[in-house]
Design an enzyme around this catalytic site. Structure first.
Site, PDB file in Angstrom:
ATOM      1  N   ARG A 163      42.807  42.321  36.667  1.00 34.77           N
ATOM      2  CA  ARG A 163      42.256  41.212  35.896  1.00 34.77           C
ATOM      3  C   ARG A 163      42.570  41.440  34.418  1.00 34.77           C
ATOM      4  NH1 ARG A 163      36.062  38.889  36.035  1.00 34.77           N
ATOM      5  NH2 ARG A 163      35.526  41.097  35.783  1.00 34.77           N
ATOM      6  N   ASP A 447      27.714  43.593  32.915  1.00 32.97           N
ATOM      7  CA  ASP A 447      29.001  43.575  32.232  1.00 32.97           C
ATOM      8  C   ASP A 447      28.949  42.497  31.167  1.00 32.97           C
ATOM      9  OD1 ASP A 447      29.321  41.161  33.559  1.00 32.97           O
ATOM     10  OD2 ASP A 447      30.932  41.858  34.867  1.00 32.97           O
TER      11      ASP A 447
END
Length: 534
Positions: A163, A447
């Site tokens: 990613r 996160d």
């Protein structure tokens, strides 16, 4: 490929960087940046224009100009062998220990994350690339400061899906023609340049997760990047495969169109639930009290708008021959506290059972101990089949009103929820400023996406004068008082010396800017990046 003298590295020295930042690799990245940064900049400008229009009207709808795409009978390219079965994927940053643990976890796929789970210090960016190459070559190992050794097992490894960072971010440590390079192109370019042929030789391929897209034109740009990159390195078009995270409310209205733009490279969509909630708050932050969500921990995937979103994702993917990937439950086990672990496992199991029952083909976990739970749930539904793409959700009929039915979300805003948002925001930002992007806080894996929800809710509650369930109104003064209380508690908890060595004062500065500023900051990582350790 010729070297490029107009590429400048301004970051600190990183061990192993000579193997990552080679002249040819930097020239490849510079070429990507020069070709595509102008289109990226125009798309970011379009984001602002579109958000302004949404704020003015309080509306979103499916695009009339792409109705023929939604009505068409096209499908994406067939999946490569190692992306057909994705029943359990583990996510995490690309530090050396996490890389080994993820690859040994028993998951089918590892999402190697340069985005929300990584604080983009130059060391993290470069070392992460080195770790990926070492993993692909099966030569990676790691010894902790305590002397514990980590190495790969002998069995087959999960497929690696990288990613890169989102379109909104730049990389300040790598300058092309004197300007910061587009961060996503840095992450993509270095990985693709060094590893595409290695992966093909190993029977896999260069696979990517694309984050934070806000519409099909942004997917089109990635497709243009993929085509050019493959041509430049002499790799057949269609070798790259991309899974798109549907984690913005605007992208939820363009799932068909996104798959269509990437159809020669697409493999699926993912329900990026945490960024999706963040996007809803951000998009409708000033649209009035009817668009205010309850506190973050009470918004579940069974809320009507979330069920509409996930049902539409599964139906869209399966109609187009793509896999539908479930999201990450934030609960994590605590090996020192069995009761907390049992509760976390039960919640994760229930979440994965809902996804598998709804037709998802696999799902995410953030911790190796959760891999068996997710695998067991999807094994029970899939059996020997690699996925359930053949299951067409013809029963799904989702309207714009269904996706925007925010007012029907059960829950409230409490004093405890307000304090929790502040506590999580401060702790996460402090860890991020020290270079850690995935952090266990209060037995949840936080996160950047979950931190964004926390600070965005505080901003919206203040701006809309939201009342707590006690009747007390959320004000900037109250929030500042709670921030001060949290900082004082942390100072006591850590002690004067450890607190002085922390980044909490800087974290307070960032949090107050992004949660209390008169103007909403689109991403907290933008101001935080200025203060990030090298």
């Amino acid at each position: 490929m010729a070297t490029d003298a107009s590429v400048t590295i301004v970051g600190p020295a990183v061990v192993g960087s000579e193997d990552v930042l080679t002249p040819d690799a930097l020239a490849f990245v510079a070429d990507l940046h020069r070709r595509f940064h102008g289109d990226r900049d125009r798309l970011l400008t379009e984001r602002v224009r579109r958000r302004t229009e949404i704020a003015r009207t309080g509306r979103l709808d499916f695009l009339p100009e792409t109705a023929d795409v939604r009505a068409g009978t096209w499908q994406v390219a067939p999946a490569p062998a190692d992306l057909r079965d994705r029943r359990v994927e583990i996510t995490g940053p690309t530090d050396r220990k996490m890389t080994i643990n993820a690859l040994n976890s028993g998951a089918k796929v590892w999402l190697a994350d340069f985005e929300d789970a990584t604080a983009p210090t130059w060391t993290n960016v470069v070392a992460g690339q080195l770790n990926l190459t070492d993993a692909i070559e099966r030569r990676i190992d790691f010894t902790s400061p305590e002397g514990k050794r980590y190495q790969l097992g002998d069995g087959p490894l999960p497929a690696i899906v990288v990613r890169p960072r989102g379109w909104h971010l730049d990389e300040q440590h790598l300058l092309v023609d004197g300007a910061p390079a587009v961060a996503g192109l840095v992450d993509f370019g270095l990985y693709f340049f060094h590893n595409a042929r290695r992966l093909l030789a190993a029977g896999s391929g260069p696979y990517f997760y694309l984050p934070k897209l806000e519409g099909h034109r942004e997917a089109r740009l990635w497709n243009d990047v993929f085509r050019h990159a493959q041509e430049a390195l002499g790799i057949p078009t269609g070798t790259i495969r991309a899974t798109v995270l549907i984690e913005t409310i605007t992208a939820a209205f363009e799932m068909d169109e996104i798959l269509y733009e990437l159809r020669e490279h697409a493999s699926g969509l993912n329900a990026g639930r945490w960024d999706y909630l963040f996007s809803i708050i951000k998009t409708f932050r000033d649209a009035g009290s009817g668009f205010v969500l309850p506190e973050r921990n009470s918004v579940t995937m069974t809320a009507p708008m979330m069920r509409s979103y996930t049902d539409l994702l599964v139906a869209t993917c399966h109609r187009r021959g793509a896999v539908a990937m479930g999201g990450m439950a934030a609960f994590i086990p605590n090996r020192r506290e069995p009761e907390i672990t049992a509760a976390a496992l039960a919640k994760v199991r229930a979440d994965k059972e809902r996804e598998a029952g709804d037709g998802f083909d696999g799902s995410w976990v953030a911790h190796p101990d959760l891999v068996p739970v997710c695998r067991e749930v999807f094994d029970a539904v899939l059996g020997d089949r690699p996925n359930q793409v053949e299951r067409q959700r013809d029963d799904v009929k989702v309207t714009a009103e269904d996706l925007l039915d925010i007012a029907a979300t059960p829950g409230s805003v409490t004093a405890a929820g307000l304090r929790n948002n502040i506590a999580v925001g401060l702790r996460y930002i402090e860890a991020w400023l020290r270079g850690t992007g995935a952090v266990a806080i209060f037995n949840l894996m936080e996160d950047a996406a979950t931190a964004e929800i926390s600070r965005s809710q505080v901003w919206q509650w203040v701006q809309t004068g939201t009342a707590l369930d006690s009747g007390e109104v959320v004000t900037a003064e109250r929030v500042r008082g709670l921030i001060a209380e949290e900082i004082d508690a942390l100072r006591t908890e850590l002690g004067a010396e450890r607190f002085a060595a922390s980044r909490y004062e800087a974290a307070r500065e960032v949090f107050e800017e992004v949660a209390l500023g008169a103007t909403y900051v689109d991403f907290l990582t933008l101001p935080a990046y200025r203060l990030l350790a090298s």
